[in-house]
Design a protein around this motif. Structure first.
Motif, PDB file in Angstrom:
ATOM      1  N   LEU A  33       0.836  -1.182   0.000  1.00 32.22           N
ATOM      2  CA  LEU A  33       0.000   0.000   0.000  1.00 32.22           C
ATOM      3  C   LEU A  33       0.876   1.239   0.000  1.00 32.22           C
ATOM      4  CD1 LEU A  33      -2.629  -1.076   2.669  1.00 32.22           C
ATOM      5  CD2 LEU A  33      -2.774  -1.284   0.200  1.00 32.22           C
ATOM      6  N   SER A  34       0.683   2.106  -0.963  1.00 33.14           N
ATOM      7  CA  SER A  34       1.466   3.326  -1.055  1.00 33.14           C
ATOM      8  C   SER A  34       0.603   4.500  -0.658  1.00 33.14           C
ATOM      9  CB  SER A  34       1.973   3.506  -2.488  1.00 33.14           C
ATOM     10  OG  SER A  34       2.667   4.728  -2.610  1.00 33.14           O
ATOM     11  N   LEU A  35       0.965   5.194   0.419  1.00 31.59           N
ATOM     12  CA  LEU A  35       0.156   6.274   0.956  1.00 31.59           C
ATOM     13  C   LEU A  35       0.879   7.596   0.851  1.00 31.59           C
ATOM     14  CD1 LEU A  35      -0.957   4.481   4.226  1.00 31.59           C
ATOM     15  CD2 LEU A  35      -2.205   4.613   2.082  1.00 31.59           C
ATOM     16  N   ASN A  36       0.123   8.681   0.843  1.00 29.70           N
ATOM     17  CA  ASN A  36       0.705  10.006   0.912  1.00 29.70           C
ATOM     18  C   ASN A  36       1.033  10.298   2.361  1.00 29.70           C
ATOM     19  OD1 ASN A  36       0.329  10.360  -1.782  1.00 29.70           O
ATOM     20  ND2 ASN A  36      -1.571  11.499  -1.602  1.00 29.70           N
ATOM     21  N   GLY A  37       2.297  10.295   2.715  1.00 30.07           N
ATOM     22  CA  GLY A  37       2.687  10.540   4.098  1.00 30.07           C
ATOM     23  C   GLY A  37       2.742   9.247   4.873  1.00 30.07           C
ATOM     24  N   GLY A  38       3.523   9.224   5.944  1.00 31.23           N
ATOM     25  CA  GLY A  38       3.612   8.051   6.783  1.00 31.23           C
ATOM     26  C   GLY A  38       4.556   7.028   6.198  1.00 31.23           C
ATOM     27  N   SER A  39       4.790   5.973   6.935  1.00 32.54           N
ATOM     28  CA  SER A  39       5.716   4.942   6.497  1.00 32.54           C
ATOM     29  C   SER A  39       4.994   3.883   5.683  1.00 32.54           C
ATOM     30  CB  SER A  39       6.375   4.293   7.725  1.00 32.54           C
ATOM     31  OG  SER A  39       5.392   3.757   8.580  1.00 32.54           O
ATOM     32  N   GLN A  40       5.735   3.233   4.824  1.00 28.76           N
ATOM     33  CA  GLN A  40       5.170   2.164   3.999  1.00 28.76           C
ATOM     34  C   GLN A  40       4.813   0.983   4.899  1.00 28.76           C
ATOM     35  OE1 GLN A  40       4.747   2.247   0.722  1.00 28.76           O
ATOM     36  NE2 GLN A  40       4.835   0.191  -0.106  1.00 28.76           N
ATOM     37  N   PRO A  41       3.564   0.519   4.869  1.00 24.54           N
ATOM     38  CA  PRO A  41       3.190  -0.618   5.702  1.00 24.54           C
ATOM     39  C   PRO A  41       3.966  -1.875   5.326  1.00 24.54           C
ATOM     40  CG  PRO A  41       1.256   0.536   4.884  1.00 24.54           C
ATOM     41  CD  PRO A  41       2.428   1.068   4.130  1.00 24.54           C
ATOM     42  N   GLU A  42       4.196  -2.728   6.308  1.00 22.02           N
ATOM     43  CA  GLU A  42       4.815  -4.023   6.048  1.00 22.02           C
ATOM     44  C   GLU A  42       3.871  -4.864   5.195  1.00 22.02           C
ATOM     45  OE1 GLU A  42       7.625  -5.591   7.027  1.00 22.02           O
ATOM     46  OE2 GLU A  42       8.535  -4.116   8.362  1.00 22.02           O
ATOM     47  N   VAL A 142       2.470   2.662  14.384  1.00 20.07           N
ATOM     48  CA  VAL A 142       2.092   3.226  15.678  1.00 20.07           C
ATOM     49  C   VAL A 142       0.829   4.067  15.533  1.00 20.07           C
ATOM     50  CG1 VAL A 142       2.818   4.685  17.599  1.00 20.07           C
ATOM     51  CG2 VAL A 142       4.498   3.269  16.406  1.00 20.07           C
ATOM     52  N   ASP A 143      -0.222   3.673  16.245  1.00 18.08           N
ATOM     53  CA  ASP A 143      -1.492   4.411  16.220  1.00 18.08           C
ATOM     54  C   ASP A 143      -1.959   4.670  14.795  1.00 18.08           C
ATOM     55  OD1 ASP A 143      -1.379   4.413  18.974  1.00 18.08           O
ATOM     56  OD2 ASP A 143      -0.633   6.464  19.130  1.00 18.08           O
ATOM     57  N   GLN A 144      -1.852   3.643  13.958  1.00 21.30           N
ATOM     58  CA  GLN A 144      -2.232   3.790  12.559  1.00 21.30           C
ATOM     59  C   GLN A 144      -2.293   2.423  11.909  1.00 21.30           C
ATOM     60  OE1 GLN A 144       0.529   6.109  10.226  1.00 21.30           O
ATOM     61  NE2 GLN A 144      -0.511   5.698   8.287  1.00 21.30           N
ATOM     62  N   GLN A 145      -3.211   2.286  10.957  1.00 22.75           N
ATOM     63  CA  GLN A 145      -3.201   1.159  10.035  1.00 22.75           C
ATOM     64  C   GLN A 145      -3.617   1.694   8.684  1.00 22.75           C
ATOM     65  OE1 GLN A 145      -2.271  -2.217  10.243  1.00 22.75           O
ATOM     66  NE2 GLN A 145      -1.341  -1.430  12.110  1.00 22.75           N
ATOM     67  N   GLY A 146      -2.695   1.640   7.731  1.00 24.95           N
ATOM     68  CA  GLY A 146      -2.999   2.174   6.415  1.00 24.95           C
ATOM     69  C   GLY A 146      -3.380   3.639   6.501  1.00 24.95           C
ATOM     70  N   PRO A 147      -4.533   4.016   5.943  1.00 22.77           N
ATOM     71  CA  PRO A 147      -4.937   5.418   5.943  1.00 22.77           C
ATOM     72  C   PRO A 147      -5.613   5.862   7.229  1.00 22.77           C
ATOM     73  CG  PRO A 147      -6.584   4.141   4.817  1.00 22.77           C
ATOM     74  CD  PRO A 147      -5.477   3.171   5.183  1.00 22.77           C
ATOM     75  N   ASP A 148      -5.862   4.934   8.151  1.00 22.11           N
ATOM     76  CA  ASP A 148      -6.573   5.263   9.389  1.00 22.11           C
ATOM     77  C   ASP A 148      -5.576   5.617  10.483  1.00 22.11           C
ATOM     78  OD1 ASP A 148      -9.136   4.713   8.319  1.00 22.11           O
ATOM     79  OD2 ASP A 148      -8.752   2.583   8.545  1.00 22.11           O
ATOM     80  N   VAL A 149      -5.684   6.831  11.018  1.00 21.05           N
ATOM     81  CA  VAL A 149      -4.715   7.340  11.979  1.00 21.05           C
ATOM     82  C   VAL A 149      -5.416   7.715  13.284  1.00 21.05           C
ATOM     83  CG1 VAL A 149      -2.971   9.108  12.419  1.00 21.05           C
ATOM     84  CG2 VAL A 149      -3.288   8.213  10.100  1.00 21.05           C
TER      85      VAL A 149
END
Length: 246
Positions: A33-42, A142-149
């Protein structure tokens, strides 16, 4: 994130306008999953099994897990053979704030969680944790999954007894020592917390809304990863909350 994720009428255009559309690549390499901002999920991966497990007892056993949006956590575990039920809800806060509207503020202490009831003769606590860390969520966020923060989307285990807490703690330490992930595991172990069932419209959401954009992009790949990485524990027909009410 409320209107984008929870509104069944959300469109890809609306998601793109918020800059939160991801590129979901489903195949042999898992889900990226490639998101705008944040780290790339495992990516989904088959992590090693737990070296220690909870002792099997007569009858059913339960565990409560949080790994981002409860739609996907519930949807994945509903396809695990040996799971008797998987119910979406809230854990970490008080009864008075155990509602979707209040939990979404991120100020209640609650995480979106799922209570899983299982038959220990068919699947064990340790095996369910292995699936949780492998395909259900990214435990390094940390306190996030994908686009949900927000803290309501944190990775957490809510042990129901001391034995569950010890096995979970040992397993996290084991995965860290073995370097199962590219980053430190952020999963918290939160004891003494009560699980509260979520509203009816959140139950069986992935099953009932397979083409909803959020579900299609972020939740369905978890089920596909379960089928691919744990074929011996995957079942095609999910166990639904609606079926238990009949």
């Amino acid at each position: 994130m409320k209107n984008r994720r929870k509104d069944p009428s959300a469109s890809f255009r609306a998601i793109a306008r918020l800059g939160l559309v991801a590129l979901a690549v489903i195949g042999g390499g898992g889900v990226a999953l490639s998101l705008n901002g944040g780290s790339q999920p495992e990516e989904a991966k088959h992590v090693p099994p737990a070296l220690h497990d909870v002792a099997a007892t007569p009858g059913k056993q339960s565990l409560v897990l949080a790994g981002g949006c409860f739609w996907g956590v519930q949807g994945a575990f509903q396809h695990v053979a040996g799971v008797v039920s998987a119910t979406a809800g809230y854990a970490g806060g008080s009864a008075s704030t155990a509602t979707y509207e209040m939990t979404e503020t991120g100020q209640t202490g609650h995480a979106e969680a799922v209570e899983i009831v299982y038959n220990p003769k068919q699947v064990t606590y340790g095996q369910l944790l292995q699936i949780f860390f492998s395909v259900v969520h990214d435990p390094t966020q940390v306190d996030q999954q994908g686009p949900d923060v927000g803290k309501q989307y944190r990775s957490a285990i809510f042990p129901l007894n001391d034995e569950q807490a010890k096995v979970a703690s040992d397993y996290i330490a084991q995965l860290g020592k073995e370097g199962a992930f590219g980053r430190p595991i952020a999963t918290s172990i939160e004891v003494g917390k009560t699980f509260y069932r979520a509203e009816a419209y959140h139950q069986d959401y992935v099953y009932n809304n397979p083409s909803q954009p959020y579900v299609y992009i972020y939740e369905q790949p978890k089920i596909e990863a379960l089928k691919r990485l744990f074929p011996e524990q995957y079942r095609e027909r999910p166990v639904l909350v609606a079926d238990q009410a009949r």
